[in-house]
Structure formats: structure tokens, C-alpha cells
Enzyme design. Structure first.
Site, PDB file in Angstrom:
ATOM      1  N   THR A   9       0.814  -1.209   0.000  1.00  0.00           N
ATOM      2  CA  THR A   9       0.000   0.000   0.000  1.00  0.00           C
ATOM      3  C   THR A   9       0.853   1.267   0.000  1.00  0.00           C
ATOM      4  OG1 THR A   9      -0.214  -0.168   2.415  1.00  0.00           O
ATOM      5  CG2 THR A   9      -1.996  -1.088   1.066  1.00  0.00           C
ATOM      6  N   CYS A  60       5.517   1.670   6.662  1.00  0.00           N
ATOM      7  CA  CYS A  60       6.452   1.570   5.540  1.00  0.00           C
ATOM      8  C   CYS A  60       6.525   2.934   4.858  1.00  0.00           C
ATOM      9  CB  CYS A  60       5.988   0.513   4.544  1.00  0.00           C
ATOM     10  SG  CYS A  60       7.123   0.288   3.141  1.00  0.00           S
ATOM     11  N   ALA A  77       3.769   6.994   2.638  1.00  0.00           N
ATOM     12  CA  ALA A  77       3.827   6.065   3.765  1.00  0.00           C
ATOM     13  C   ALA A  77       2.463   5.473   4.040  1.00  0.00           C
ATOM     14  CB  ALA A  77       4.346   6.779   5.012  1.00  0.00           C
ATOM     15  N   ASP A  78       2.472   4.304   4.644  1.00  0.00           N
ATOM     16  CA  ASP A  78       1.244   3.718   5.145  1.00  0.00           C
ATOM     17  C   ASP A  78       1.551   2.998   6.448  1.00  0.00           C
ATOM     18  OD1 ASP A  78      -1.480   3.372   5.085  1.00  0.00           O
ATOM     19  OD2 ASP A  78      -1.382   1.467   4.013  1.00  0.00           O
ATOM     20  N   THR A  79       0.540   2.909   7.303  1.00  0.00           N
ATOM     21  CA  THR A  79       0.693   2.316   8.625  1.00  0.00           C
ATOM     22  C   THR A  79      -0.331   1.209   8.800  1.00  0.00           C
ATOM     23  OG1 THR A  79       1.463   4.417   9.549  1.00  0.00           O
ATOM     24  CG2 THR A  79       0.634   2.787  11.114  1.00  0.00           C
TER      25      THR A  79
END
Length: 222
Positions: A58, A124, A87-89
Site C-alpha cells: 500500500t 512503511c 507512507a502507510d501504517t
């Protein structure tokens, strides 16, 4: 001399605030007025996809979308060398991905699952340009104290859980639920600044707020 901007492929105000606080000039490549909570089709988990694979995919997709949007909105060659950050969490417990709650019922379920337990938070980060891109992953562990039903219902009633992975924000009211963290506070927020600035330094964009270090490149290995 005006410094070059960093492009942020995210509508998250928290990510923008973190980068701006480091002195970067941030240009957002997203519609900040768009709905930020759950909606059908938003970052859906693929069949048998692990939290690690999910957040890698993602975040990379957000980066690719950012490249395409930047090319349309800022076609001038001078911007080609400016890094894009995406970014993704993901929050996970026992391998289950807890995304943005669909409704109050799911928000309550998430919080009841997290109550008295330690869960994982991965963020990420992808950073780069059309010709060069790099990524890093921050892994943190968050321990919740045991929550009462009244606390859970009261927190859900504030509306805070609905645009956040796992149904809580560590920088908000949910901070009172957290006994311990191991890892990166900013990573749990959504953008680990150590890993992010290390990527940006390699791409020629050291931390502007540390530029008084006699010309040294600010930002290094994490």
C-alpha cells in the site's frame, strides 16, 4: 536561496506536520478535503496477505500514485529531482490486520481486542524520484492497559478512531490507554522520522532544521 520542496503523497495532516516540523517545505500530492475514514475499496487486504506484505504494497502504491500526480501538477523539469514521500501504517494483533474501523461497532471491537494486550504497528515509507526510489519499514510494539467498557465507548464517541489504523491515535486521547511502547513514537503516528530522514538524506535532502551543523548532511542511518 529558497530550498526545494518535498512532495508528500498523503492527505494525513500528521505526516505533513512531522515533515514541516523538521524544516522541510512540503507540497501535498493529495486531496486534503477528501474523506479520511474508511470507505469501501480503500486499502483492502488481499487474500492471505500478511501485515508486512500489506503495508509494503500500500505504501508503494501511494508512492506510484504520487509520481503520476506530480507529473501532472508539476511538469516542470526543476521538480524532477525533488523527492516524493509516501507512507502507510498497519496495526496488527496475532496476525490480524486492524484497519480503519468501518463503524462504531468495529471501533469498539478493535479497542476490546487491544485492551490489555501488546500489538504491532508497522509503517512503511517510500521516498524517491522517477529514477531512484528507496524504502524502509519501522516496526513498533504498543501495550494497552486494560480498558473499561465506559472508556472504550467514551473514546469511540469522540469520533477519533474512525480515520486511524487500529481505531486509535497515539498522539490523541488514546495516549491515556498506552502503558508502554517499544520502537518509534513517530512511526506509530504514521511517519517514522528517523527512517524517513535517512532516506531523504541519501536522496540529497537532509533535514533543513539541522542545516546549522556547519554544512553537514543531517540525517543518517537508522
Amino acid at each position: 536561496m529558497q530550498r526545494s520542496p518535498i512532495f508528500l503523497a498523503s492527505k494525513s495532516p500528521r505526516r505533513r506536520e512531522l515533515l514541516s516540523g523538521l524544516g522541510y517545505e512540503v507540497c501535498v500530492l493529495a486531496d486534503t478535503t477528501a474523506h479520511r475514514g474508511y470507505f469501501p475499496g480503500d486499502e483492502e487486504v488481499l487474500a492471505n496477505e500478511s501485515p508486512e506484505a500489506y503495508v509494503f504494497r500500500t505504501a508503494r502504491e501511494k508512492f506510484e500514485e504520487g509520481l503520476e500526480l506530480r507529473a501532472r501538477l508539476y511538469p516542470q523539469a526543476e521538480f524532477d529531482r525533488c523527492p516524493i514521500v509516501a507512507a502507510d501504517t498497519v496495526v496488527s494483533l496475532d496476525g490480524e490486520i486492524l484497519g480503519k474501523p468501518k463503524d462504531a461497532e468495529e471501533a469498539v471491537r478493535f479497542l476490546e481486542c487491544l485492551s490489555g494486550r501488546t500489538h504491532e504497528v508497522r509503517t512503511c515509507v517510500w521516498a524517491g524520484t522517477q529514477s531512484e526510489r528507496r524504502h524502509a519499514v519501522s516496526l513498533s510494539f504498543v501495550s494497552f492497559r486494560t480498558l473499561s467498557r465506559a472508556e472504550t465507548m467514551g473514546y469511540v464517541a469522540t469520533g477519533e478512531p474512525f480515520d486511524k489504523a487500529g481505531g486509535y491515535g497515539i498522539q490523541g486521547l488514546a495516549g491515556v490507554f498506552i502503558e508502554r511502547i517499544e520502537g518509534s513514537f513517530t512511526g506509530i503516528m504514521g511517519l517514522p522520522v528517523c527512517e524517513t530522514t535517512a532516506l531523504l538524506a541519501v536522496l540529497g535532502a537532509p533535514v533543513p532544521a539541522l542545516a546549522t551543523l556547519g554544512g553537514q548532511a543531517a540525517g543518517g542511518r537508522c
